[in-house]
Enzyme design. Structure first.
Site, PDB file in Angstrom:
ATOM      1  N   ASP A  10      -4.243  -2.138  -1.632  1.00  0.00           N
ATOM      2  CA  ASP A  10      -3.261  -1.108  -1.276  1.00  0.00           C
ATOM      3  C   ASP A  10      -3.644   0.195  -1.968  1.00  0.00           C
ATOM      4  OD1 ASP A  10      -0.724  -0.291   0.006  1.00  0.00           O
ATOM      5  OD2 ASP A  10      -0.067   0.037  -2.038  1.00  0.00           O
ATOM      6  N   SER A  11      -3.082   1.272  -1.472  1.00  0.00           N
ATOM      7  CA  SER A  11      -3.319   2.568  -2.102  1.00  0.00           C
ATOM      8  C   SER A  11      -2.730   2.578  -3.516  1.00  0.00           C
ATOM      9  CB  SER A  11      -2.673   3.676  -1.271  1.00  0.00           C
ATOM     10  OG  SER A  11      -1.294   3.411  -1.113  1.00  0.00           O
ATOM     11  N   CYS A  73      -1.774  -2.269   3.325  1.00  0.00           N
ATOM     12  CA  CYS A  73      -1.317  -0.870   3.303  1.00  0.00           C
ATOM     13  C   CYS A  73      -1.332  -0.410   4.752  1.00  0.00           C
ATOM     14  CB  CYS A  73      -2.296  -0.042   2.462  1.00  0.00           C
ATOM     15  SG  CYS A  73      -1.966   1.736   2.515  1.00  0.00           S
ATOM     16  N   GLU A 158       7.774   5.462  -6.334  1.00  0.00           N
ATOM     17  CA  GLU A 158       6.767   5.611  -7.399  1.00  0.00           C
ATOM     18  C   GLU A 158       7.383   6.145  -8.689  1.00  0.00           C
ATOM     19  OE1 GLU A 158       3.197   5.357  -7.508  1.00  0.00           O
ATOM     20  OE2 GLU A 158       3.258   4.211  -5.661  1.00  0.00           O
ATOM     21  N   CYS A 192       5.931   0.566   5.848  1.00  0.00           N
ATOM     22  CA  CYS A 192       5.240   1.069   4.657  1.00  0.00           C
ATOM     23  C   CYS A 192       5.590   0.081   3.547  1.00  0.00           C
ATOM     24  CB  CYS A 192       5.717   2.466   4.293  1.00  0.00           C
ATOM     25  SG  CYS A 192       5.099   3.001   2.677  1.00  0.00           S
ATOM     26  N   HIS A 194       5.877   0.320   0.495  1.00  0.00           N
ATOM     27  CA  HIS A 194       6.781   0.773  -0.575  1.00  0.00           C
ATOM     28  C   HIS A 194       8.249   0.635  -0.188  1.00  0.00           C
ATOM     29  CE1 HIS A 194       3.334   2.576  -2.501  1.00  0.00           C
ATOM     30  NE2 HIS A 194       4.087   3.032  -3.492  1.00  0.00           N
TER      31      HIS A 194
HETATM   32  N1  DGL Z   1       1.126   1.628   0.881  1.00  0.00           N
HETATM   33  C1  DGL Z   1       1.199   2.699   1.848  1.00  0.00           C
HETATM   34  C2  DGL Z   1       1.615   2.157   3.237  1.00  0.00           C
HETATM   35  O1  DGL Z   1       1.975   1.001   3.412  1.00  0.00           O
HETATM   36  C3  DGL Z   1       2.113   3.798   1.430  1.00  0.00           C
HETATM   37  C4  DGL Z   1       1.801   4.495   0.142  1.00  0.00           C
HETATM   38  C5  DGL Z   1       0.871   5.682   0.249  1.00  0.00           C
HETATM   39  O2  DGL Z   1       1.173   6.689   0.926  1.00  0.00           O
HETATM   40  O3  DGL Z   1      -0.184   5.593  -0.366  1.00  0.00           O
HETATM   41  O4  DGL Z   1       1.555   2.923   4.184  1.00  0.00           O
END
Ligand code: DGL
Length: 287
Positions: A10-11, A73, A158, A192, A194
């Site tokens: 993931d990012s 992600c 975050e 997403c 998050h």
């Molecule tokens: N984890 C990313 C997603 O599922 C969102 C977080 C980011 O923008 O890096 O799209």
């Protein structure tokens, strides 16, 4: 044959919400998680940048021996997966596999709605890619899908602000905007990784009776089915119930945030010797 863990990417922290469900569904497998925290969020970044960052991280997983990598992600799945699968894997190693989260979600999304109207909440990058519109249309052409980008939501999570008045404001604002686009929506996908951390606020502000769909379980069940069907890949996956966590960011930050997403304490290792360059110079993010 040498067996290795499954890579989960993931990012940043978000993919841990997916890994948590994968571990619950397939506890015997070994997993390596990598969060590219130093360069997150990916949501606002250009297509090419997300692709290059994701490819670097995928190559890192291959260096660790992983035969299978899950892009947990949505933004990376939307903006990098196709290129990696079609352009890069044939040159790097044809036997390796990289899977995303958009296809397994789209395969099931139509089963949640009675009105046949679905809302998607995601990052700017995922929305602009139109991946959910394209993929859902393949499996459920009769279903109407509208999207809403929620650029503030990742930052709210975050920065640990998910229970604040600010969260109320932005959650309500984007839910209202989504419903204005289509009043017949009866199911909303959190596209997403998050967003599940905002579920309490989302449920509070969503109209009564609206189903809120999280991806973690969908992705976990789909991965389990995939490995049952693809025995050759499954045979390359080690099964000692181990979990290793890596970040391109700071250990202290990751360890203190991760339990919120993963549901248990983790002990992360910082990656310093990776083909990943710092992206901040004098406080400016280089895209
Ligand atoms: N984890 C990313 C997603 O599922 C969102 C977080 C980011 O923008 O890096 O799209």
């Amino acid at each position: 044959m040498k067996k290795n863990p499954i890579g989960v990417f993931d990012s940043g922290y978000g993919g841990l919400t997916v890994l948590k469900e994968i571990c619950a569904t397939m506890p015997e497998y070994d997993f390596i998680y990598l969060g590219d925290n130093a360069r997150a969020p990916y949501g606002p970044l250009p297509f090419e940048t997300v692709y290059q960052y994701t490819l670097q991280c995928v190559k890192w997983f291959f260096e660790q021996g992983c035969s299978l990598v899950i892009l947990a992600c949505n933004t990376a799945s939307a903006k990098a997966l196709r290129n990696i699968q079609q352009k890069d894997l044939p040159n790097i190693d044809k036997t390796k596999r990289v899977l995303g989260v958009i296809r397994p979600t789209s395969e099931l999304i139509g089963t949640f709605t009675n009105t046949k109207h679905i809302g998607i909440l995601a990052t700017v990058g995922t929305v602009l890619s139109e991946s959910y519109l394209i993929e859902t249309n393949k499996f459920f052409p009769e279903i109407a899908v509208v999207q809403e980008a929620c650029p503030e939501w990742v930052e709210l999570v975050e920065t640990g602000k998910q229970n604040t008045a600010e969260a109320d404001f932005f959650v309500k604002m984007h839910l209202d905007k989504l419903m204005e686009k289509d009043k017949n929506i009866d199911s909303i996908l959190l596209a997403c990784t998050h967003y599940p951390l905002l579920i309490k606020k989302i449920k509070e502000h969503a109209a009564p009776g609206i189903k809120i769909i999280e991806q973690g379980k969908i992705v976990a069940t789909s991965l389990q089915k995939y490995l049952k069907k693809h025995e050759k890949i499954d045979n390359k996956c080690s099964k000692n119930s181990s979990r290793f966590f890596f970040t391109t960011g700071k250990k202290q930050d990751f360890d203190s945030h991760a339990s919120l997403f993963f549901g248990e304490q983790v002990n992360v290792t910082e990656i310093i010797d990776i083909n990943i360059k710092p992206t901040y110079t004098n406080g400016l993010k280089i895209l």
